[in-house]
Design a protein around this motif. Sequence first.
Motif, PDB file in Angstrom:
ATOM      1  N   VAL A  34       4.347  18.911  -1.516  1.00  0.00           N
ATOM      2  CA  VAL A  34       5.565  18.425  -0.872  1.00  0.00           C
ATOM      3  C   VAL A  34       5.958  19.368   0.252  1.00  0.00           C
ATOM      4  O   VAL A  34       6.010  20.568   0.093  1.00  0.00           O
ATOM      5  N   ASP A  35       6.222  18.818   1.410  1.00  0.00           N
ATOM      6  CA  ASP A  35       6.626  19.599   2.572  1.00  0.00           C
ATOM      7  C   ASP A  35       8.151  19.562   2.640  1.00  0.00           C
ATOM      8  O   ASP A  35       8.750  18.501   2.800  1.00  0.00           O
ATOM      9  N   GLN A  36       8.778  20.712   2.557  1.00  0.00           N
ATOM     10  CA  GLN A  36      10.239  20.770   2.513  1.00  0.00           C
ATOM     11  C   GLN A  36      10.886  20.760   3.887  1.00  0.00           C
ATOM     12  O   GLN A  36      12.100  20.714   3.991  1.00  0.00           O
ATOM     13  N   GLU A  37      10.080  20.778   4.961  1.00  0.00           N
ATOM     14  CA  GLU A  37      10.641  20.830   6.306  1.00  0.00           C
ATOM     15  C   GLU A  37      11.393  19.560   6.672  1.00  0.00           C
ATOM     16  O   GLU A  37      12.417  19.600   7.341  1.00  0.00           O
ATOM     17  N   LEU A  38      10.850  18.416   6.269  1.00  0.00           N
ATOM     18  CA  LEU A  38      11.483  17.145   6.632  1.00  0.00           C
ATOM     19  C   LEU A  38      12.321  16.656   5.472  1.00  0.00           C
ATOM     20  O   LEU A  38      11.822  16.387   4.400  1.00  0.00           O
ATOM     21  N   LYS A  39      13.589  16.514   5.708  1.00  0.00           N
ATOM     22  CA  LYS A  39      14.498  16.007   4.689  1.00  0.00           C
ATOM     23  C   LYS A  39      14.994  14.638   5.112  1.00  0.00           C
ATOM     24  O   LYS A  39      14.791  14.208   6.237  1.00  0.00           O
ATOM     25  N   LEU A  40      15.624  13.974   4.192  1.00  0.00           N
ATOM     26  CA  LEU A  40      16.105  12.628   4.450  1.00  0.00           C
ATOM     27  C   LEU A  40      17.090  12.584   5.611  1.00  0.00           C
ATOM     28  O   LEU A  40      17.013  11.698   6.465  1.00  0.00           O
ATOM     29  N   GLU A  41      17.989  13.533   5.692  1.00  0.00           N
ATOM     30  CA  GLU A  41      18.990  13.516   6.764  1.00  0.00           C
ATOM     31  C   GLU A  41      18.349  13.766   8.125  1.00  0.00           C
ATOM     32  O   GLU A  41      18.773  13.181   9.121  1.00  0.00           O
ATOM     33  N   GLN A  42      17.347  14.622   8.175  1.00  0.00           N
ATOM     34  CA  GLN A  42      16.657  14.861   9.434  1.00  0.00           C
ATOM     35  C   GLN A  42      15.935  13.598   9.880  1.00  0.00           C
ATOM     36  O   GLN A  42      15.938  13.261  11.063  1.00  0.00           O
ATOM     37  N   MET A  43      15.319  12.914   8.928  1.00  0.00           N
ATOM     38  CA  MET A  43      14.618  11.679   9.255  1.00  0.00           C
ATOM     39  C   MET A  43      15.602  10.610   9.704  1.00  0.00           C
ATOM     40  O   MET A  43      15.341   9.871  10.650  1.00  0.00           O
ATOM     41  N   ARG A  44      16.749  10.547   9.044  1.00  0.00           N
ATOM     42  CA  ARG A  44      17.774   9.576   9.417  1.00  0.00           C
ATOM     43  C   ARG A  44      18.292   9.854  10.832  1.00  0.00           C
ATOM     44  O   ARG A  44      18.456   8.937  11.628  1.00  0.00           O
ATOM     45  N   SER A  45      18.526  11.113  11.152  1.00  0.00           N
ATOM     46  CA  SER A  45      19.021  11.439  12.492  1.00  0.00           C
ATOM     47  C   SER A  45      17.955  11.170  13.552  1.00  0.00           C
ATOM     48  O   SER A  45      18.271  10.702  14.652  1.00  0.00           O
ATOM     49  N   THR A  46      16.686  11.431  13.234  1.00  0.00           N
ATOM     50  CA  THR A  46      15.604  11.122  14.170  1.00  0.00           C
ATOM     51  C   THR A  46      15.527   9.624  14.417  1.00  0.00           C
ATOM     52  O   THR A  46      15.361   9.180  15.557  1.00  0.00           O
ATOM     53  N   LEU A  47      15.664   8.835  13.351  1.00  0.00           N
ATOM     54  CA  LEU A  47      15.650   7.377  13.483  1.00  0.00           C
ATOM     55  C   LEU A  47      16.816   6.902  14.329  1.00  0.00           C
ATOM     56  O   LEU A  47      16.650   6.073  15.230  1.00  0.00           O
ATOM     57  N   GLU A  48      17.982   7.434  14.070  1.00  0.00           N
ATOM     58  CA  GLU A  48      19.168   7.011  14.822  1.00  0.00           C
ATOM     59  C   GLU A  48      19.040   7.373  16.298  1.00  0.00           C
ATOM     60  O   GLU A  48      19.356   6.558  17.176  1.00  0.00           O
ATOM     61  N   GLU A  49      18.550   8.576  16.601  1.00  0.00           N
ATOM     62  CA  GLU A  49      18.356   8.979  17.992  1.00  0.00           C
ATOM     63  C   GLU A  49      17.344   8.071  18.691  1.00  0.00           C
ATOM     64  O   GLU A  49      17.546   7.680  19.847  1.00  0.00           O
ATOM     65  N   ALA A  50      16.272   7.730  18.001  1.00  0.00           N
ATOM     66  CA  ALA A  50      15.241   6.872  18.597  1.00  0.00           C
ATOM     67  C   ALA A  50      15.781   5.474  18.862  1.00  0.00           C
ATOM     68  O   ALA A  50      15.480   4.871  19.900  1.00  0.00           O
ATOM     69  N   ILE A  51      16.589   4.947  17.946  1.00  0.00           N
ATOM     70  CA  ILE A  51      17.158   3.608  18.140  1.00  0.00           C
ATOM     71  C   ILE A  51      18.128   3.608  19.317  1.00  0.00           C
ATOM     72  O   ILE A  51      18.095   2.703  20.162  1.00  0.00           O
ATOM     73  N   VAL A  52      18.983   4.619  19.405  1.00  0.00           N
ATOM     74  CA  VAL A  52      19.937   4.703  20.519  1.00  0.00           C
ATOM     75  C   VAL A  52      19.182   4.849  21.843  1.00  0.00           C
ATOM     76  O   VAL A  52      19.523   4.203  22.841  1.00  0.00           O
ATOM     77  N   GLU A  53      18.137   5.671  21.854  1.00  0.00           N
ATOM     78  CA  GLU A  53      17.343   5.854  23.067  1.00  0.00           C
ATOM     79  C   GLU A  53      16.634   4.564  23.470  1.00  0.00           C
ATOM     80  O   GLU A  53      16.580   4.211  24.647  1.00  0.00           O
ATOM     81  N   THR A  54      16.129   3.835  22.492  1.00  0.00           N
ATOM     82  CA  THR A  54      15.408   2.593  22.767  1.00  0.00           C
ATOM     83  C   THR A  54      16.340   1.524  23.309  1.00  0.00           C
ATOM     84  O   THR A  54      15.969   0.766  24.207  1.00  0.00           O
ATOM     85  N   ARG A  55      17.548   1.456  22.788  1.00  0.00           N
ATOM     86  CA  ARG A  55      18.506   0.451  23.266  1.00  0.00           C
ATOM     87  C   ARG A  55      18.877   0.678  24.721  1.00  0.00           C
ATOM     88  O   ARG A  55      19.123  -0.274  25.462  1.00  0.00           O
ATOM     89  N   SER A  56      18.905   1.946  25.148  1.00  0.00           N
ATOM     90  CA  SER A  56      19.316   2.239  26.518  1.00  0.00           C
ATOM     91  C   SER A  56      18.158   2.266  27.505  1.00  0.00           C
ATOM     92  O   SER A  56      18.369   2.412  28.697  1.00  0.00           O
ATOM     93  N   THR A  57      16.925   2.114  27.024  1.00  0.00           N
ATOM     94  CA  THR A  57      15.749   2.169  27.886  1.00  0.00           C
ATOM     95  C   THR A  57      15.235   0.759  28.167  1.00  0.00           C
ATOM     96  O   THR A  57      15.053  -0.021  27.236  1.00  0.00           O
ATOM     97  N   PRO A  58      14.998   0.418  29.439  1.00  0.00           N
ATOM     98  CA  PRO A  58      14.419  -0.899  29.737  1.00  0.00           C
ATOM     99  C   PRO A  58      13.013  -1.023  29.152  1.00  0.00           C
ATOM    100  O   PRO A  58      12.334  -0.020  28.910  1.00  0.00           O
ATOM    101  N   LEU A  59      12.570  -2.253  28.934  1.00  0.00           N
ATOM    102  CA  LEU A  59      11.272  -2.494  28.312  1.00  0.00           C
ATOM    103  C   LEU A  59      10.125  -1.846  29.072  1.00  0.00           C
ATOM    104  O   LEU A  59       9.217  -1.280  28.469  1.00  0.00           O
ATOM    105  N   LYS A  60      10.152  -1.930  30.393  1.00  0.00           N
ATOM    106  CA  LYS A  60       9.023  -1.422  31.169  1.00  0.00           C
ATOM    107  C   LYS A  60       8.956   0.106  31.182  1.00  0.00           C
ATOM    108  O   LYS A  60       7.920   0.666  31.500  1.00  0.00           O
ATOM    109  N   ASN A  61      10.042   0.784  30.810  1.00  0.00           N
ATOM    110  CA  ASN A  61      10.047   2.245  30.799  1.00  0.00           C
ATOM    111  C   ASN A  61       9.839   2.836  29.408  1.00  0.00           C
ATOM    112  O   ASN A  61       9.876   4.049  29.258  1.00  0.00           O
ATOM    113  N   ARG A  62       9.640   2.009  28.407  1.00  0.00           N
ATOM    114  CA  ARG A  62       9.415   2.527  27.056  1.00  0.00           C
ATOM    115  C   ARG A  62       8.020   3.124  26.947  1.00  0.00           C
ATOM    116  O   ARG A  62       7.082   2.631  27.577  1.00  0.00           O
TER     117      ARG A  62
END
Length: 155
Positions: A34-62
Amino acid sequence: MAEDAASQLAEKPANVDATVNIPVVVDSNDDGTVDQELKLEQMRSTLEEAIVETRSTPLKNRPRLPHVALSKRNRTVVRTLNPIQVTYLEASRDLCETSSILFGAALAVCRIIGAKFYTVERATGKSSTIPAWRIRIEKHIAKARALIGRLIWFR
């Protein structure tokens, strides 16, 4: 002795199945540790950041997402993010938003596992310089126009 055993149990991480919604992230060498570096909250924040970034990025720039190898670690990351992603999907209003959430989740998985992905310009090989084939074609067109101009003048 009881105190020593209790302290040893507290130090050892529990290997819990991902179906209990507790993340189990397997080490990159796939030996089941088990790797203790990645925790659930870190994964949740990474997911949330990626979703917010994706919503603000046009399709051709993804960025283009790479193919991800099927390893124990990668499967565990995906299984851990799936229940978190469901909450965002239930709140989506239309197909565009659902698409952004799914792409954001895929982007988050790539970031968590450390996969390399490239922007659209690098993936398609576009650059700011003019390609040689285009320069050659433009020279041929210029010569043809000059010849046509001389023929019209002689006529």
